[in-house]
Design a protein around this motif. Structure first.
Motif, PDB file in Angstrom:
ATOM      1  N   TYR A 233       0.822  -1.208   0.000  1.00  0.00           N
ATOM      2  CA  TYR A 233       0.000   0.000   0.000  1.00  0.00           C
ATOM      3  C   TYR A 233       0.859   1.263   0.000  1.00  0.00           C
ATOM      4  CZ  TYR A 233      -3.280  -3.623   1.407  1.00  0.00           C
ATOM      5  OH  TYR A 233      -4.007  -4.775   1.474  1.00  0.00           O
ATOM      6  N   GLN A 234       1.791   1.364   0.956  1.00  0.00           N
ATOM      7  CA  GLN A 234       2.694   2.513   1.067  1.00  0.00           C
ATOM      8  C   GLN A 234       1.948   3.846   0.994  1.00  0.00           C
ATOM      9  OE1 GLN A 234       5.662   1.388  -2.051  1.00  0.00           O
ATOM     10  NE2 GLN A 234       7.121   1.301  -0.353  1.00  0.00           N
ATOM     11  N   VAL A 235       0.890   3.968   1.804  1.00  0.00           N
ATOM     12  CA  VAL A 235       0.123   5.206   1.831  1.00  0.00           C
ATOM     13  C   VAL A 235       0.902   6.269   2.607  1.00  0.00           C
ATOM     14  CG1 VAL A 235      -2.028   3.898   1.728  1.00  0.00           C
ATOM     15  CG2 VAL A 235      -1.133   4.613   3.939  1.00  0.00           C
ATOM     16  N   SER A 236       0.484   7.513   2.496  1.00  0.00           N
ATOM     17  CA  SER A 236       1.148   8.606   3.199  1.00  0.00           C
ATOM     18  C   SER A 236       0.726   8.618   4.667  1.00  0.00           C
ATOM     19  CB  SER A 236       0.790   9.939   2.554  1.00  0.00           C
ATOM     20  OG  SER A 236      -0.580  10.230   2.756  1.00  0.00           O
ATOM     21  N   GLN A 237       1.540   9.301   5.481  1.00  0.00           N
ATOM     22  CA  GLN A 237       1.203   9.435   6.899  1.00  0.00           C
ATOM     23  C   GLN A 237      -0.104  10.199   7.077  1.00  0.00           C
ATOM     24  OE1 GLN A 237       3.116   8.111   9.522  1.00  0.00           O
ATOM     25  NE2 GLN A 237       1.307   8.647  10.720  1.00  0.00           N
ATOM     26  N   ALA A 238      -0.372  11.158   6.190  1.00  0.00           N
ATOM     27  CA  ALA A 238      -1.619  11.920   6.274  1.00  0.00           C
ATOM     28  C   ALA A 238      -2.828  11.016   6.071  1.00  0.00           C
ATOM     29  CB  ALA A 238      -1.617  13.044   5.243  1.00  0.00           C
ATOM     30  N   LEU A 239      -2.735  10.072   5.137  1.00  0.00           N
ATOM     31  CA  LEU A 239      -3.855   9.163   4.902  1.00  0.00           C
ATOM     32  C   LEU A 239      -4.078   8.251   6.101  1.00  0.00           C
ATOM     33  CD1 LEU A 239      -6.032   8.155   3.034  1.00  0.00           C
ATOM     34  CD2 LEU A 239      -4.382   6.610   1.963  1.00  0.00           C
TER      35      LEU A 239
END
Length: 379
Positions: A233-239
């Motif tokens: 996934y490697q989503v952002s910290q904001a997400l």
């Protein structure tokens, strides 16, 4: 109600603001996931211990002074945590913040049961729990999104200032108790209250439910960030911070479940919300990220509904030393957060998200057995 909503809001902003920061703290201090989770676990653990003291104290000296001091102290500790130079200092400030917050958590539900007409206790308790859910959501959302733009120390400092403002408004708006009757503070009365509560047919089981449900809930939110930040996934910290928007479902479900219980009875519907939590957990095991988010939403909806019912149930079943009964419930609640939240790190290390899910499922199955086989029989 508005003042208590603010109190619940600031309590849970302060308590859970570190949860989305755990991966960042792991990197900043070169620690693993379980050690990073101590930033939350030491706070909830000290909060649990403090509940055993602040509840009986509030029975003797009153409700509002204890709650006001609690919020002001916790805000100050959060501001100090933002400037601590090492991991040990941060943990000490987090522990003191948790200990301070026990003063509001132990007393707020008792204040409601004393000051609100019994006919509306379910609804008012649901609105108070809504403040919990919005506070928990905001703490995670603010810190999770802000840390993508400013350093984590600035993030903690800003949250401390927001909570301090809420504490000042709480102090100005909350009416003094009108139906409070002080009880002398002595060990004999404390142990007498314990004996009464643990002889009750329902209260010990409700305390166990608090441990199991909160343990599962915190474990899910502690480690879902590690899953989504990693491959594939490697989503952002904001997400990751935006995951806390799922708390809005709890804002609705807690008030709705309380109102529904006033009509149908808690014993008839409580266990159904645990089933809902299990269903949401099962959905998070699927691969598509959209379905993971749906699972988190369902899990959160069920948790806050169940917590609202159980907490209101404790206040109604306790015939004396109500502050102590609320403290025992919340002691179990935050002890579950501290113990299970950290223990889940071992399951993450052992089996990733599948291991964490298995651990949560065991907690919920035991909670379901208690709710369906025993608590369902209580009027």
């Amino acid at each position: 109600m508005l003042a208590l909503f603010l109190g619940a809001f600031s309590t849970f902003v302060l308590l859970y603001c570190v949860q989305p920061l755990m991966p960042i703290l792991s990197e900043a201090f070169d620690i693993d996931a379980a050690t990073s989770s101590l930033s939350l676990s030491v706070a909830t653990g000290m909060l649990a211990i403090g509940l055993l003291v602040t509840g009986p104290i509030s029975d003797a000296v009153g409700r509002k002074p204890i709650m006001t001091i609690a919020l002001l102290s916790a805000s100050a500790c959060t501001l100090l945590a933002a400037v601590m130079p090492n991991w040990t200092g941060i943990l000490i400030m987090r522990a003191l913040a948790g200990l301070s917050l026990s003063g509001l958590c132990a007393v707020a539900m008792t204040y409601l049961n004393e000051e609100i007409h019994p006919r509306y206790v379910g609804l008012s308790m649901g609105l108070y729990i809504s403040g919990n859910s919005i506070g928990g959501m905001s703490g995670r959302l603010i810190s999770g999104v802000m840390v993508d733009w400013v350093p984590w120390r600035w993030t903690l400092g800003i949250i401390g200032i927001v909570a301090l403002i809420a504490a000042i408004l709480f102090m100005r708006w909350l009416p003094p108790s009108r139906h409070f009757s002080p009880r002398p503070l002595n060990w004999r009365s404390v142990f007498s209250g314990l004996s009464v509560h643990f002889r009750d047919r329902g209260l010990p089981w409700l305390f166990a439910e608090a441990f199991l449900l909160m343990g599962g809930f915190v474990t899910l939110y502690n480690y879902i960030a590690y899953r989504l930040l990693a491959e594939p996934y490697q989503v952002s910290q904001a997400l990751v911070g935006l995951l806390s928007i799922a708390y809005l479902s709890g804002t609705y479900s807690s008030a709705w479940a309380g109102s529904l219980a006033d009509r149908l009875g808690r014993h008839r519907i409580f266990w159904l919300f645990i089933v809902m939590m299990l269903a949401g957990l099962a959905i998070t095991l699927l691969e598509p990220i959209s379905l993971i988010l749906v699972g988190i939403l369902i899990f959160t909806f069920g948790f806050f509904a169940a917590h609202s019912l159980a907490s209101g149930w404790v206040g109604q079943r306790a015939t004396q030393a109500k502050g102590q009964a609320s403290s025992l419930y919340l002691f179990s609640y935050y002890l579950g957060s501290s113990v299970a939240g950290t223990l889940g790190g071992a399951f993450w290390y052992w089996g990733g998200w599948n291991g964490v899910s298995m651990f949560i499922a065991v907690l919920l199955v035991v909670a379901l057995a208690i709710g369906a086989l025993h608590l369902r029989r209580l009027a």
